[in-house]
Scaffold this motif. Structure first.
Motif, PDB file in Angstrom:
ATOM      1  N   GLY A 180       0.782  -1.229   0.000  1.00 46.12           N
ATOM      2  CA  GLY A 180       0.000   0.000   0.000  1.00 46.12           C
ATOM      3  C   GLY A 180       0.812   1.277   0.000  1.00 46.12           C
ATOM      4  O   GLY A 180       0.355   2.303   0.488  1.00 46.12           O
ATOM      5  N   LYS A 181       1.986   1.237  -0.569  1.00 45.15           N
ATOM      6  CA  LYS A 181       2.804   2.438  -0.682  1.00 45.15           C
ATOM      7  C   LYS A 181       2.757   2.939  -2.122  1.00 45.15           C
ATOM      8  O   LYS A 181       3.071   2.211  -3.052  1.00 45.15           O
ATOM      9  CB  LYS A 181       4.251   2.146  -0.287  1.00 45.15           C
ATOM     10  N   ILE A 182       2.323   4.179  -2.284  1.00 49.55           N
ATOM     11  CA  ILE A 182       2.317   4.819  -3.591  1.00 49.55           C
ATOM     12  C   ILE A 182       3.709   5.411  -3.794  1.00 49.55           C
ATOM     13  O   ILE A 182       4.215   6.139  -2.934  1.00 49.55           O
ATOM     14  CB  ILE A 182       1.258   5.939  -3.655  1.00 49.55           C
ATOM     15  N   GLU A 186      -5.729   1.740   3.612  1.00 45.60           N
ATOM     16  CA  GLU A 186      -4.764   2.782   3.943  1.00 45.60           C
ATOM     17  C   GLU A 186      -3.605   2.746   2.955  1.00 45.60           C
ATOM     18  O   GLU A 186      -3.109   1.680   2.600  1.00 45.60           O
ATOM     19  CB  GLU A 186      -4.237   2.577   5.362  1.00 45.60           C
ATOM     20  N   LEU A 187      -3.173   3.930   2.540  1.00 47.69           N
ATOM     21  CA  LEU A 187      -2.046   4.073   1.632  1.00 47.69           C
ATOM     22  C   LEU A 187      -1.051   5.065   2.213  1.00 47.69           C
ATOM     23  O   LEU A 187      -1.443   5.998   2.913  1.00 47.69           O
ATOM     24  CB  LEU A 187      -2.517   4.582   0.268  1.00 47.69           C
ATOM     25  N   THR A 188       0.217   4.855   1.926  1.00 49.25           N
ATOM     26  CA  THR A 188       1.260   5.783   2.358  1.00 49.25           C
ATOM     27  C   THR A 188       2.085   6.195   1.149  1.00 49.25           C
ATOM     28  O   THR A 188       2.060   5.548   0.100  1.00 49.25           O
ATOM     29  CB  THR A 188       2.184   5.141   3.408  1.00 49.25           C
ATOM     30  N   ALA A 189       2.828   7.268   1.318  1.00 48.49           N
ATOM     31  CA  ALA A 189       3.722   7.744   0.268  1.00 48.49           C
ATOM     32  C   ALA A 189       4.823   8.578   0.902  1.00 48.49           C
ATOM     33  O   ALA A 189       4.602   9.254   1.910  1.00 48.49           O
ATOM     34  CB  ALA A 189       2.961   8.583  -0.756  1.00 48.49           C
ATOM     35  N   THR A 249      -2.674  13.204   3.361  1.00 51.01           N
ATOM     36  CA  THR A 249      -2.285  14.311   4.228  1.00 51.01           C
ATOM     37  C   THR A 249      -0.850  14.086   4.683  1.00 51.01           C
ATOM     38  O   THR A 249      -0.380  12.948   4.789  1.00 51.01           O
ATOM     39  CB  THR A 249      -3.198  14.434   5.467  1.00 51.01           C
ATOM     40  N   GLU A 250      -0.181  15.176   4.977  1.00 45.46           N
ATOM     41  CA  GLU A 250       1.213  15.115   5.415  1.00 45.46           C
ATOM     42  C   GLU A 250       1.292  14.605   6.847  1.00 45.46           C
ATOM     43  O   GLU A 250       0.527  15.024   7.710  1.00 45.46           O
ATOM     44  CB  GLU A 250       1.844  16.500   5.327  1.00 45.46           C
ATOM     45  N   MET A 266       3.424  10.998   3.685  1.00 44.71           N
ATOM     46  CA  MET A 266       1.993  11.237   3.588  1.00 44.71           C
ATOM     47  C   MET A 266       1.213   9.956   3.843  1.00 44.71           C
ATOM     48  O   MET A 266       1.760   8.852   3.691  1.00 44.71           O
ATOM     49  CB  MET A 266       1.662  11.805   2.203  1.00 44.71           C
ATOM     50  N   ILE A 267      -0.054  10.113   4.201  1.00 43.61           N
ATOM     51  CA  ILE A 267      -0.932   8.966   4.438  1.00 43.61           C
ATOM     52  C   ILE A 267      -2.321   9.293   3.892  1.00 43.61           C
ATOM     53  O   ILE A 267      -2.750  10.447   3.908  1.00 43.61           O
ATOM     54  CB  ILE A 267      -1.003   8.615   5.941  1.00 43.61           C
ATOM     55  N   ARG A 268      -2.979   8.273   3.426  1.00 39.56           N
ATOM     56  CA  ARG A 268      -4.386   8.335   3.034  1.00 39.56           C
ATOM     57  C   ARG A 268      -5.089   7.219   3.770  1.00 39.56           C
ATOM     58  O   ARG A 268      -4.860   6.045   3.498  1.00 39.56           O
ATOM     59  CB  ARG A 268      -4.558   8.150   1.522  1.00 39.56           C
ATOM     60  N   PRO A 269      -5.914   7.550   4.760  1.00 37.70           N
ATOM     61  CA  PRO A 269      -6.562   6.494   5.538  1.00 37.70           C
ATOM     62  C   PRO A 269      -7.545   5.688   4.701  1.00 37.70           C
ATOM     63  O   PRO A 269      -8.041   6.168   3.681  1.00 37.70           O
ATOM     64  CB  PRO A 269      -7.305   7.252   6.635  1.00 37.70           C
ATOM     65  N   ALA A 270      -7.814   4.483   5.120  1.00 38.13           N
ATOM     66  CA  ALA A 270      -8.829   3.661   4.458  1.00 38.13           C
ATOM     67  C   ALA A 270     -10.140   4.455   4.438  1.00 38.13           C
ATOM     68  O   ALA A 270     -10.479   5.125   5.412  1.00 38.13           O
ATOM     69  CB  ALA A 270      -9.015   2.354   5.204  1.00 38.13           C
TER      70      ALA A 270
END
Length: 134
Positions: free
Chosen positions: A65-67, A95-98, A114-115, A125-129
């Motif tokens: 799940g890492k972009i 959930e995704l992270t970058a 979001t940072e 950064m993270i994007r929650p599920a």
């Protein structure tokens, strides 16, 4: 003339290396991203192709799940947001992270990230599920 298209592929697709090969271990791409890109097993690539089948830009998502590896050809920065949004959609509701260079933060923010922290060169950064955007 054929239209450009966005494709999702992995390194097992027969045309993956003809399309992506020129960008792997490419010094210009590595400089733009802050490091090299790899064709690891389990990565799914969202690639924007021009009318001739050449990549205009791409982004990868790992099995965890890492972009990562958001790259566009010079003059194609406007594709970044569309590529990240397409990768988020392909990833599903998880959930995704970058970790991205500062120049790529806006594309991720537009896709629901979001940072969480930053360094001199990168933003985490993270994007929650359930936090996706359309």
């Amino acid at each position: 003339m054929a239209r450009s298209e966005t494709r999702v592929m992995t390194n097992t697709d027969p045309d993956f290396y003809p399309v992506m090969g020129p960008y792997l271990a490419n010094r210009t791409v590595a400089k733009s991203l802050g490091g090299p890109i790899w064709d690891d097993q389990g990565k799914t690539w969202t690639v924007r192709l021009d009318e001739t089948g050449h990549a205009l830009g791409f982004v990868a998502i790992t099995a965890r799940g890492k972009i990562e590896s958001l790259y566009t050809l010079p003059g194609r920065d406007q594709l970044r947001t569309a590529l990240v949004k397409a990768a988020v959609k392909a990833a599903g509701d998880r959930e995704l992270t970058a970790v991205v260079s500062h120049s790529r933060v806006a594309a991720h923010t537009a896709a629901g990230f979001t940072e969480t922290s930053h360094t001199a060169n990168f933003t985490h950064m993270i994007r929650p599920a359930g936090g996706g955007t359309s």
